[in-house]
Scaffold this motif. Sequence first.
Motif, PDB file in Angstrom:
ATOM      1  N   LEU A  33      -4.063  25.922 -24.445  1.00  0.00           N
ATOM      2  CA  LEU A  33      -5.407  26.487 -24.343  1.00  0.00           C
ATOM      3  C   LEU A  33      -6.027  26.212 -22.978  1.00  0.00           C
ATOM      4  O   LEU A  33      -6.802  27.026 -22.467  1.00  0.00           O
ATOM      5  N   ARG A  34      -5.705  25.067 -22.398  1.00  0.00           N
ATOM      6  CA  ARG A  34      -6.188  24.808 -21.032  1.00  0.00           C
ATOM      7  C   ARG A  34      -5.592  25.815 -20.057  1.00  0.00           C
ATOM      8  O   ARG A  34      -6.294  26.317 -19.157  1.00  0.00           O
ATOM      9  N   LEU A 115      -7.891  24.171 -31.586  1.00  0.00           N
ATOM     10  CA  LEU A 115      -8.539  25.466 -31.365  1.00  0.00           C
ATOM     11  C   LEU A 115     -10.013  25.415 -31.741  1.00  0.00           C
ATOM     12  O   LEU A 115     -10.869  25.972 -31.036  1.00  0.00           O
ATOM     13  N   LEU A 116     -10.323  24.731 -32.844  1.00  0.00           N
ATOM     14  CA  LEU A 116     -11.729  24.599 -33.241  1.00  0.00           C
ATOM     15  C   LEU A 116     -12.526  23.849 -32.178  1.00  0.00           C
ATOM     16  O   LEU A 116     -13.644  24.251 -31.819  1.00  0.00           O
ATOM     17  N   LEU A 117     -11.963  22.763 -31.652  1.00  0.00           N
ATOM     18  CA  LEU A 117     -12.643  22.022 -30.590  1.00  0.00           C
ATOM     19  C   LEU A 117     -12.798  22.872 -29.335  1.00  0.00           C
ATOM     20  O   LEU A 117     -13.843  22.824 -28.664  1.00  0.00           O
ATOM     21  N   LEU A 121     -16.457  23.747 -27.709  1.00  0.00           N
ATOM     22  CA  LEU A 121     -16.805  23.397 -26.335  1.00  0.00           C
ATOM     23  C   LEU A 121     -17.175  24.626 -25.512  1.00  0.00           C
ATOM     24  O   LEU A 121     -17.977  24.530 -24.573  1.00  0.00           O
ATOM     25  N   ARG A 122     -16.603  25.762 -25.848  1.00  0.00           N
ATOM     26  CA  ARG A 122     -16.961  26.992 -25.127  1.00  0.00           C
ATOM     27  C   ARG A 122     -18.355  27.482 -25.467  1.00  0.00           C
ATOM     28  O   ARG A 122     -18.902  28.328 -24.752  1.00  0.00           O
ATOM     29  N   ASN A 123     -18.948  26.961 -26.504  1.00  0.00           N
ATOM     30  CA  ASN A 123     -20.272  27.405 -26.943  1.00  0.00           C
ATOM     31  C   ASN A 123     -21.370  26.664 -26.173  1.00  0.00           C
ATOM     32  O   ASN A 123     -22.272  26.042 -26.757  1.00  0.00           O
ATOM     33  N   PRO A 145      -5.587  33.172 -27.864  1.00  0.00           N
ATOM     34  CA  PRO A 145      -5.472  31.801 -28.393  1.00  0.00           C
ATOM     35  C   PRO A 145      -4.669  31.719 -29.677  1.00  0.00           C
ATOM     36  O   PRO A 145      -3.944  30.735 -29.898  1.00  0.00           O
ATOM     37  N   VAL A 146      -4.772  32.728 -30.531  1.00  0.00           N
ATOM     38  CA  VAL A 146      -4.005  32.697 -31.777  1.00  0.00           C
ATOM     39  C   VAL A 146      -2.510  32.735 -31.496  1.00  0.00           C
ATOM     40  O   VAL A 146      -1.717  32.015 -32.120  1.00  0.00           O
TER      41      VAL A 146
END
Length: 383
Positions: A33-34, A115-117, A121-123, A145-146
Amino acid sequence: MFYLRLARGYRVLDLGRWLLTALAGAVVAAFLLRALGRAMSDPAGGTAALARLLWCLPPLAAVAWFAAVAARAVPARRPERITGLTAAGAGAARIRALIAGEVALACTLGSALTLLLFLVLRNDIAGPSLAPELGMGVALPAAAPVTLIALVPFTAGLAAAGAVPLAETLPGRRRPARTGFGVLRIALPVGLAVSGLALELIALRTGAAVDGRPINLPAGLGTTSWAALGGWAACALGLAMLTGPLLSWAGRLLALGRPTPLRLLAGRGLTAQARRLGPPLAVLALALALVLTTIRYWIGEPGSADALPAVEAGLVLGCTAAAVVSRLAELRTDRQDVAEALLRLGAAPRLLVGAVALRVLAVGTVLLVTGGLTAVLAAAGLH
């Protein structure tokens, strides 16, 4: 529902294996994800995105390796579980799929938490320092991401499914373990090690001509030549493949001549375990050699250290160490009947403890030779 009932019967080792698998999957998902976040933050057409994705391959391979070793140990560690599934009508392929599904489920839960984190953090919660890592300010495509997250449980589950032989998943159908090594199994790694060592020594000799195309190594490790890199890779692979035969020869050396009961027990045990103990120990020795070489270079060259390779090296070392522990637990379970029989025959408990200590000393000596030579050759090729 099956996995929920399975979790109720977990012991400490089962729970630790499951949590380690979930944690490793979560860390690899964070790397992926990074890479996605940095790709969205970078200007269009940047070439660094592919390099960041390639950096995710070593930890992904380490998680798959740990999943394979842990899945292979399940039938030996929990034979009652396999017996119950067999009594319920599950065949070998079904049991194999269930073991792989357990590993994939652990990786899925760890990746889902990551993924939830990432989404939280993007919010607008992360600070400016993390904004480029998360791709903040850029619309997040739902499929990206999925797809990246699904790669972790798919790889781990596939590795786990391929690691459990069908003949070993059912009670009473285990194939006899082989203890020897064929001529080809020994000649190939010896040839690789000798040719690789010769090639690197030629590349490092005094007055050797520079090949004109030096390789810039990642992680701030400077440069090297193609000949030195190829020679080291061949020699490292050969030494890793020789770990199993060297362990077997060390066991035979312990039992040479007229051995005492301590030497005989330690030597025969090490010889019998060499084929199954060699691969995880070889991977651990190779990983340790690379990490120690990197740390030594970073210390000698201040300012060259990089945080991302350091974190990935920690994950790789953790996965390889966990794989070794899982294999040791599997071997201990296999030899439990032998140990109980020796105790019933009147063997002193300290004899068994001494045999284990002697085997550990022999294994440590072998790994010191193979891993130390790998580290020395790696350090010699860096400029």
